[in-house]
Design a protein around this motif. Sequence first.
Motif, PDB file in Angstrom:
ATOM      1  N   PRO A 225       0.878  -1.095  -0.131  1.00 11.94           N
ATOM      2  CA  PRO A 225       0.147   0.080  -0.126  1.00 11.94           C
ATOM      3  C   PRO A 225       0.742   1.180  -0.086  1.00 11.94           C
ATOM      4  CG  PRO A 225      -0.674  -1.577   1.649  1.00 11.94           C
ATOM      5  CD  PRO A 225       0.414  -1.812   1.041  1.00 11.94           C
TER       6      PRO A 225
ATOM      7  N   TYR B 281       0.508   9.894  -1.112  1.00 16.12           N
ATOM      8  CA  TYR B 281       0.121  10.083  -2.664  1.00 16.12           C
ATOM      9  C   TYR B 281       0.401  11.543  -3.078  1.00 16.12           C
ATOM     10  CZ  TYR B 281      -2.151   5.933  -1.506  1.00 16.12           C
ATOM     11  OH  TYR B 281      -2.398   4.364  -1.512  1.00 16.12           O
TER      12      TYR B 281
ATOM     13  N   ALA C 228      -9.213   0.105  -7.449  1.00 24.33           N
ATOM     14  CA  ALA C 228      -9.762   0.971  -6.603  1.00 24.33           C
ATOM     15  C   ALA C 228      -9.186   2.351  -6.922  1.00 24.33           C
ATOM     16  CB  ALA C 228      -9.868   0.764  -5.183  1.00 24.33           C
TER      17      ALA C 228
ATOM     18  N   LEU D  41      -6.900   5.812  -5.590  1.00 18.36           N
ATOM     19  CA  LEU D  41      -5.691   5.747  -4.706  1.00 18.36           C
ATOM     20  C   LEU D  41      -6.378   6.043  -3.254  1.00 18.36           C
ATOM     21  CD1 LEU D  41      -3.465   8.394  -6.636  1.00 18.36           C
ATOM     22  CD2 LEU D  41      -3.237   5.824  -6.457  1.00 18.36           C
TER      23      LEU D  41
ATOM     24  N   GLY E  50      -8.004   1.248  -1.669  1.00 21.86           N
ATOM     25  CA  GLY E  50      -7.279   0.063  -1.633  1.00 21.86           C
ATOM     26  C   GLY E  50      -6.526   0.022  -0.057  1.00 21.86           C
ATOM     27  N   ASP E  51      -6.073   0.998   0.353  1.00 24.67           N
ATOM     28  CA  ASP E  51      -5.490   0.967   1.684  1.00 24.67           C
ATOM     29  C   ASP E  51      -6.580   0.647   2.835  1.00 24.67           C
ATOM     30  OD1 ASP E  51      -3.057   1.918   0.866  1.00 24.67           O
ATOM     31  OD2 ASP E  51      -3.591   4.033   1.113  1.00 24.67           O
TER      32      ASP E  51
ATOM     33  N   GLN F 152      -4.396  -0.069  -6.921  1.00 24.53           N
ATOM     34  CA  GLN F 152      -4.890   1.349  -6.591  1.00 24.53           C
ATOM     35  C   GLN F 152      -4.429   2.357  -7.562  1.00 24.53           C
ATOM     36  OE1 GLN F 152      -5.047   2.641  -2.626  1.00 24.53           O
ATOM     37  NE2 GLN F 152      -3.154   1.406  -2.169  1.00 24.53           N
TER      38      GLN F 152
ATOM     39  N   THR G  51      -9.093  10.074   0.223  1.00 23.52           N
ATOM     40  CA  THR G  51      -9.132   9.114  -0.813  1.00 23.52           C
ATOM     41  C   THR G  51      -9.756   9.440  -1.896  1.00 23.52           C
ATOM     42  OG1 THR G  51     -11.016   8.064  -0.189  1.00 23.52           O
ATOM     43  CG2 THR G  51      -9.206   7.063   1.051  1.00 23.52           C
TER      44      THR G  51
END
Length: 346
Positions: free
Chosen positions: A11, A15, A160, A162, A165-166, A180, A213
């Motif tokens: 992960p 970002y 998914a 960004l 997905g985490d 992601q 997100t």
Amino acid sequence: MQTRTLRATAPKPDYAHSPQHQAGRFRNKVPTPPTGLGKSLRLMWTFLFNKPRNTVPDVPLEVRPLTRADLLAAPDRSLFRLGHSTVLLKLKGSFWITDPVFAERASPVQWFGPKRFHAPPIALEDLPPLKGVLLSHNHYDHLDRATVRALAATTEHFIAPLGVGDTLVDWGVPAHKVQQLDWWQSAQVDGVRFTAAPSQHFSGRGLRDANATLWASWAIVDDDLRVFFSGDSGYFDGFKEIGERLGPFDLTLMETGAYDPQWPHVHMQPEQSLQAHLDVRGRWMLPIHNGTFDLALHPWFEPFERISALAAERGVPLATPVIGERLDLGQPHPGDAWWREAAVAG
């Protein structure tokens, strides 16, 4: 456009590399005005104490039950709408599902919040093993923790935006299953390509994670078949860019519901949904984000009536399958105005 093959990756908690990320939060291409505390409180009061009566059906809605055998026997390039924005696609012999929500309520708790108008046409445990889950953003009517946890062991891939997905990994989805993507990035699985595209929306599941997100729409390409999944979005000029870069599309799964003049920047009026369909260069349109949860102030059946009239006026082929009804992606059919009987009965 950037293309990636799915692979096991850790992960990514940071970002800052994303053009959509600034000062620790994701943002729209054109900043949307904040709602403000006063307006938020007034909306909450209206939702709790002053909603129109007909935002919820008074009679059970038509649903066509599905079995695992039905799905396994369905021909390739079949689509089944399971409710709201949850759509099951059979592509290259495998099953993909969008924004799967099987919970009774679109809410952080199951004792309060928007309740389903109808049960899903198939129980979660009866689904065949899925090739993948495709997610547009993390709101409760699109991302359901219990559903994800139930699918984690039997689903091969989770694709998914960004940061989303985490969340999946935190919930127990093995990290090697999660990919992601930022806007305009692609992932390919067994010959089907998924490209994340812009949308104009927001994210958050609590008081402190606003826009932590990303949100996205998706282009799904299976050889000569192209499907657009809008996720949630207000109307913006990004739809035209999507059409230019990724279109044309044989079918658009286009948000048409939960709209209101009080939140024009994050959900589209039906006139805008139709224009977005035209902007992305869609042929057939299937209106989604309606008919399952009470998320707005309009009558529950209004999105179907308005988009049907608008599509007829503009000559746009419109598909309105009953929940659970099969739609042939190669040769869609219009479907019946199934909602009218329930609307009149109510």
